[in-house]
Design a protein around this motif. Structure first.
Motif, PDB file in Angstrom:
ATOM      1  N   ILE A 245       0.823  -1.228   0.000  1.00 15.61           N
ATOM      2  CA  ILE A 245       0.000   0.000   0.000  1.00 15.61           C
ATOM      3  C   ILE A 245       0.852   1.270   0.000  1.00 15.61           C
ATOM      4  CG2 ILE A 245      -2.004  -1.091   1.068  1.00 15.61           C
ATOM      5  CD1 ILE A 245      -1.166   0.346   3.695  1.00 15.61           C
ATOM      6  N   ASN A 246       2.141   1.144   0.312  1.00 13.87           N
ATOM      7  CA  ASN A 246       3.046   2.288   0.306  1.00 13.87           C
ATOM      8  C   ASN A 246       4.298   1.893  -0.476  1.00 13.87           C
ATOM      9  OD1 ASN A 246       4.105   4.788   0.901  1.00 13.87           O
ATOM     10  ND2 ASN A 246       4.844   4.187   2.922  1.00 13.87           N
ATOM     11  N   PRO A 247       4.198   1.796  -1.808  1.00 18.28           N
ATOM     12  CA  PRO A 247       5.305   1.247  -2.595  1.00 18.28           C
ATOM     13  C   PRO A 247       6.577   2.086  -2.531  1.00 18.28           C
ATOM     14  CG  PRO A 247       3.603   2.152  -4.032  1.00 18.28           C
ATOM     15  CD  PRO A 247       3.066   2.205  -2.635  1.00 18.28           C
ATOM     16  N   ALA A 248       7.702   1.381  -2.436  1.00 15.29           N
ATOM     17  CA  ALA A 248       9.014   2.022  -2.399  1.00 15.29           C
ATOM     18  C   ALA A 248       9.672   2.034  -3.777  1.00 15.29           C
ATOM     19  CB  ALA A 248       9.915   1.289  -1.403  1.00 15.29           C
TER      20      ALA A 248
ATOM     21  N   PHE B 240       5.539  -5.476  -4.239  1.00 18.86           N
ATOM     22  CA  PHE B 240       4.480  -6.328  -3.716  1.00 18.86           C
ATOM     23  C   PHE B 240       5.048  -7.229  -2.635  1.00 18.86           C
ATOM     24  CE2 PHE B 240       6.016  -8.564  -7.520  1.00 18.86           C
ATOM     25  CZ  PHE B 240       6.152  -9.881  -7.095  1.00 18.86           C
ATOM     26  N   LEU B 241       4.141  -7.860  -1.903  1.00 22.41           N
ATOM     27  CA  LEU B 241       4.510  -8.741  -0.804  1.00 22.41           C
ATOM     28  C   LEU B 241       4.018 -10.139  -1.097  1.00 22.41           C
ATOM     29  CD1 LEU B 241       3.360  -6.494   2.185  1.00 22.41           C
ATOM     30  CD2 LEU B 241       5.635  -6.621   1.173  1.00 22.41           C
ATOM     31  N   ILE B 242       4.789 -11.122  -0.656  1.00 15.31           N
ATOM     32  CA  ILE B 242       4.362 -12.516  -0.684  1.00 15.31           C
ATOM     33  C   ILE B 242       4.399 -13.002   0.757  1.00 15.31           C
ATOM     34  CG2 ILE B 242       4.755 -14.838  -1.563  1.00 15.31           C
ATOM     35  CD1 ILE B 242       6.325 -13.614  -3.877  1.00 15.31           C
TER      36      ILE B 242
ATOM     37  N   ARG C 280      14.472  -7.158  -6.588  1.00 18.38           N
ATOM     38  CA  ARG C 280      15.089  -7.427  -5.284  1.00 18.38           C
ATOM     39  C   ARG C 280      14.038  -8.050  -4.379  1.00 18.38           C
ATOM     40  NH1 ARG C 280      17.606  -2.356  -3.200  1.00 18.38           N
ATOM     41  NH2 ARG C 280      19.276  -3.017  -4.570  1.00 18.38           N
ATOM     42  N   THR C 281      14.472  -9.043  -3.591  1.00 16.12           N
ATOM     43  CA  THR C 281      13.612  -9.611  -2.563  1.00 16.12           C
ATOM     44  C   THR C 281      14.229  -9.299  -1.211  1.00 16.12           C
ATOM     45  OG1 THR C 281      14.729 -11.753  -2.602  1.00 16.12           O
ATOM     46  CG2 THR C 281      12.818 -11.498  -4.042  1.00 16.12           C
ATOM     47  N   MET C 282      13.369  -9.042  -0.223  1.00 11.88           N
ATOM     48  CA  MET C 282      13.838  -8.738   1.130  1.00 11.88           C
ATOM     49  C   MET C 282      12.881  -9.340   2.141  1.00 11.88           C
ATOM     50  SD  MET C 282      14.756  -4.697   0.728  1.00 11.88           S
ATOM     51  CE  MET C 282      13.221  -4.359  -0.112  1.00 11.88           C
ATOM     52  N   ILE C 283      13.443  -9.945   3.169  1.00 11.82           N
ATOM     53  CA  ILE C 283      12.661 -10.393   4.315  1.00 11.82           C
ATOM     54  C   ILE C 283      13.292  -9.754   5.539  1.00 11.82           C
ATOM     55  CG2 ILE C 283      11.911 -12.333   5.734  1.00 11.82           C
ATOM     56  CD1 ILE C 283      12.051 -14.097   3.227  1.00 11.82           C
ATOM     57  N   ASN C 284      12.608  -8.797   6.137  1.00 12.24           N
ATOM     58  CA  ASN C 284      13.092  -8.164   7.360  1.00 12.24           C
ATOM     59  C   ASN C 284      12.704  -9.057   8.532  1.00 12.24           C
ATOM     60  OD1 ASN C 284      13.907  -5.939   5.811  1.00 12.24           O
ATOM     61  ND2 ASN C 284      11.920  -4.975   6.026  1.00 12.24           N
TER      62      ASN C 284
ATOM     63  N   VAL D 244       9.037  -7.683  -2.645  1.00 12.71           N
ATOM     64  CA  VAL D 244       9.590  -7.820  -3.980  1.00 12.71           C
ATOM     65  C   VAL D 244       9.512  -6.438  -4.606  1.00 12.71           C
ATOM     66  CG1 VAL D 244       9.436  -8.992  -6.210  1.00 12.71           C
ATOM     67  CG2 VAL D 244       8.732 -10.190  -4.100  1.00 12.71           C
ATOM     68  N   VAL D 245      10.669  -5.872  -4.938  1.00 12.05           N
ATOM     69  CA  VAL D 245      10.720  -4.514  -5.483  1.00 12.05           C
ATOM     70  C   VAL D 245      11.519  -4.495  -6.775  1.00 12.05           C
ATOM     71  CG1 VAL D 245      10.409  -3.326  -3.274  1.00 12.05           C
ATOM     72  CG2 VAL D 245      12.700  -3.893  -4.036  1.00 12.05           C
ATOM     73  N   GLY D 246      11.109  -3.627  -7.666  1.00 10.94           N
ATOM     74  CA  GLY D 246      11.808  -3.493  -8.936  1.00 10.94           C
ATOM     75  C   GLY D 246      11.217  -2.362  -9.733  1.00 10.94           C
ATOM     76  N   GLY D 247      11.682  -2.248 -10.927  1.00 10.37           N
ATOM     77  CA  GLY D 247      11.192  -1.209 -11.817  1.00 10.37           C
ATOM     78  C   GLY D 247      12.013  -1.192 -13.085  1.00 10.37           C
ATOM     79  N   PRO D 248      11.767  -0.225 -13.909  1.00  9.95           N
ATOM     80  CA  PRO D 248      12.513  -0.173 -15.161  1.00  9.95           C
ATOM     81  C   PRO D 248      13.958   0.269 -14.985  1.00  9.95           C
ATOM     82  CG  PRO D 248      11.018   1.695 -15.001  1.00  9.95           C
ATOM     83  CD  PRO D 248      10.737   0.799 -13.820  1.00  9.95           C
ATOM     84  N   ASP D 249      14.256   0.992 -13.925  1.00 10.62           N
ATOM     85  CA  ASP D 249      15.613   1.492 -13.691  1.00 10.62           C
ATOM     86  C   ASP D 249      16.263   0.704 -12.562  1.00 10.62           C
ATOM     87  OD1 ASP D 249      15.428   3.579 -15.615  1.00 10.62           O
ATOM     88  OD2 ASP D 249      14.256   4.751 -14.189  1.00 10.62           O
ATOM     89  N   PRO D 250      17.595   0.687 -12.516  1.00 15.80           N
ATOM     90  CA  PRO D 250      18.258  -0.010 -11.405  1.00 15.80           C
ATOM     91  C   PRO D 250      17.831   0.563 -10.052  1.00 15.80           C
ATOM     92  CG  PRO D 250      19.832   0.508 -13.133  1.00 15.80           C
ATOM     93  CD  PRO D 250      18.537   1.211 -13.486  1.00 15.80           C
ATOM     94  N   LEU D 251      17.723  -0.310  -9.085  1.00 15.97           N
ATOM     95  CA  LEU D 251      17.380   0.094  -7.724  1.00 15.97           C
ATOM     96  C   LEU D 251      18.588   0.731  -7.055  1.00 15.97           C
ATOM     97  CD1 LEU D 251      15.472  -3.155  -6.738  1.00 15.97           C
ATOM     98  CD2 LEU D 251      14.444  -0.913  -7.133  1.00 15.97           C
ATOM     99  N   PRO D 252      18.369   1.542  -6.023  1.00 15.04           N
ATOM    100  CA  PRO D 252      19.506   2.093  -5.282  1.00 15.04           C
ATOM    101  C   PRO D 252      20.233   0.979  -4.524  1.00 15.04           C
ATOM    102  CG  PRO D 252      17.432   2.642  -4.215  1.00 15.04           C
ATOM    103  CD  PRO D 252      17.091   1.980  -5.505  1.00 15.04           C
TER     104      PRO D 252
END
Length: 119
Positions: A33-36, A41-43, A84-88, A104-112
């Motif tokens: 609901i607050n995309p970075a 999205f979340l699994i 990128r996948t992340m589990i905090n 799970v985060v991504g986009g057309p440009d490289p992530l920071p």
């Protein structure tokens, strides 16, 4: 098993609406609901597992399904050149919702860079 006070358990049960991407007998995936990032999205497992540290052999099927499904879901969301996948986990890992979840985060440009430490 679900926790009646857990926001993600409420999403799984339909008590709180979400923008669902995928659901089967073990896992549920939905848009954050607050995309970075353009794609975020979340699994989550349908069973309430508070943290990754609480996972056990009894959870192997759900954890395996999360990892096996992430590539397909990421590609369908537009991440054709990586993601990128992340589990905090826990307070130090900055986990905010105590129901195991994979970002799970991504986009057309490289992530920071993943982590930035000030020295």
């Amino acid at each position: 098993m679900q926790d009646n006070d857990c926001i993600f358990c409420k999403i799984i049960s339909g008590k709180i609406p979400s923008r669902k991407l995928y659901e089967d007998d073990l896992i549920y995936a939905f848009h954050d609901i607050n995309p970075a990032a353009p794609v975020h999205f979340l699994i989550i497992p349908k069973s309430h597992i508070p943290t990754l540290s609480d996972a056990s052999a009894a959870h192997e099927a759900a954890l395996g399904r999360m990892l096996a499904k992430v590539g397909e879901l990421a590609r369908e969301a537009g991440c054709t050149d990586g993601y990128r996948t992340m589990i905090n986990c826990g307070r130090v890992g900055r986990q905010e919702v105590y129901h195991l979840h994979m970002h799970v985060v991504g986009g057309p440009d490289p992530l920071p860079p993943m982590l930035v430490f000030e020295r």
